[in-house]
Design an enzyme around this catalytic site. Sequence first.
Site, PDB file in Angstrom:
ATOM      1  N   LYS A 179      -3.676   9.154  -1.866  1.00 42.76           N
ATOM      2  CA  LYS A 179      -3.831   7.791  -1.342  1.00 42.76           C
ATOM      3  C   LYS A 179      -2.643   6.911  -1.735  1.00 42.76           C
ATOM      4  CE  LYS A 179      -5.517   3.864  -0.009  1.00 42.76           C
ATOM      5  NZ  LYS A 179      -5.812   3.512   1.368  1.00 42.76           N
ATOM      6  N   CYS A 221      -2.569  -3.461   0.352  1.00 42.41           N
ATOM      7  CA  CYS A 221      -2.457  -2.042   0.040  1.00 42.41           C
ATOM      8  C   CYS A 221      -1.015  -1.645  -0.221  1.00 42.41           C
ATOM      9  CB  CYS A 221      -3.002  -1.226   1.207  1.00 42.41           C
ATOM     10  SG  CYS A 221      -4.583  -1.842   1.770  1.00 42.41           S
TER      11      CYS A 221
END
Length: 442
Positions: free
Chosen positions: A224, A278
């Site tokens: 991720k 993010c």
Amino acid sequence: MKSDTKPAVCVVGLGYIGLPTAAVIARSGCKVLGLDVSQEVVDTINRGEIHIEEVDLDGLVQGVVARGLLSASTEVAPADVFVIAVPTPFEKDGSGDHAPDISYVLAAGRTIAPVLKSGDVVILESTSPVGTTEQLRDLIAAIRPDLKIPQSDPGGLARETPDIAIAYCPERVLPGRILEELTNNDRSIGGVTPRCARKALAFYKRFVRGECVTTDARSAEMTKLVENAYRDVNIAFANELSIVSDRMGLDVWEVIRLANRHPRVNILSPGPGVGGHCIAVDPWFIVHGAPEETPLIRTARGVNDRKMHHVVAKAEALLEAHPEARVACLGLAFKANIDDFRESPARFVASRLARKFGARIRIVEPYAAQLPIEFTDTGVTQIDIDEALEECDILVVLVDHDVFRVVPLAERADKLVYDTRGIWPDQPRVVREDAARAALAV
Ligand code: SAJ
């Protein structure tokens, strides 16, 4: 959890990821309890309404709440599967080294631990530094010594079948396309043990159409972080090219367009910087975990952050060179076609210009009902794109919303344009050079 019955699910954290995830799971027919610390969020959802903006989410939540498949609470209850989707921000210790703060994940672990029972599956979805899932496992083991907890070391303590499964499965959805991508994207599912991964896999297969690939928890955590660092590094390359091109008097969009004709080159788009929650955050989790080994990732973060300041300086120079001009900043969102203004470079640039130039500045942001708080008392007004095209002499393009992109050349040919997103390649060249010259003059 028997394979023939639908599991009861508890989703911890009803934010941008948790709420759509809870709704999509509920749509698959599972009964879902959404847990949140905010009574207001809980009440909103129980009315069948939503507290965040996301395409088609309102209708979906309304439907699953009305069918009794989704309800929200501040109090945990027993379930078969627990999905944790809470934030993992930076630590607020002011040291500036961007240490990840996993306290919300651990708090979620403390909340669910008392109701866990044999057969349950615990899945962490929050973006997390490598090793977090094992920390969550250790926390649950400490609180619930009565349960056999899975151990990553196969020769270690628990050779017998553990009572619960623990896995890490990051989301990788794009804001604005969350519902579609939650269903269709591939997923990496990392188990604390292979058995844990298989248990989590069986759960995701209920509502994910994309391919689900199993691995270990630490690899899934790193995957991720790597995905977003990859994008950050590539955007940094584009942003660095845009600054170099300014310096050399070149049109970066032309250079990138031509370079991308090479079959193995695909340069991303420069912009006013990298926003959102993010891409500007996750790379730091890697840097923090291996500070000596990450000069490239760290530098990319710096390049993208500096781009915001470069855009401010260039716009300021342009405005100072044209003191009589009326100016419209186009866009405040962190990217195109969404109404999310958090961590937005466009908002940063516009607010700096507002503070410096006050009433000369107008803002066009079709996705904002009103201007954010920092524009109060600056004298700045919000207008629509038609008014901007009528009233303003300079347009500073900060977001590539489609409504801006489609403005035909005839309506903007006489404008001086600083286009940070490259949405108007046909804008007369002289305007671009003018902007670049003004910036070089500072
Ligand atoms: N941006 C550029 N140039 C580009 C692409 C993006 O300047 O060529 C800017 C955008 O304007 C924006 C920022 O980067 O300010 C981030 O936008 P984005 O669309 O690249 O990504 P996010 O933050 O909306 O979502 C990302 C996605 N990650 C990747 O594409 C690798 C998404 O799949 C993740 O789920 C999400 O982060 C997340 O939650 O981690």
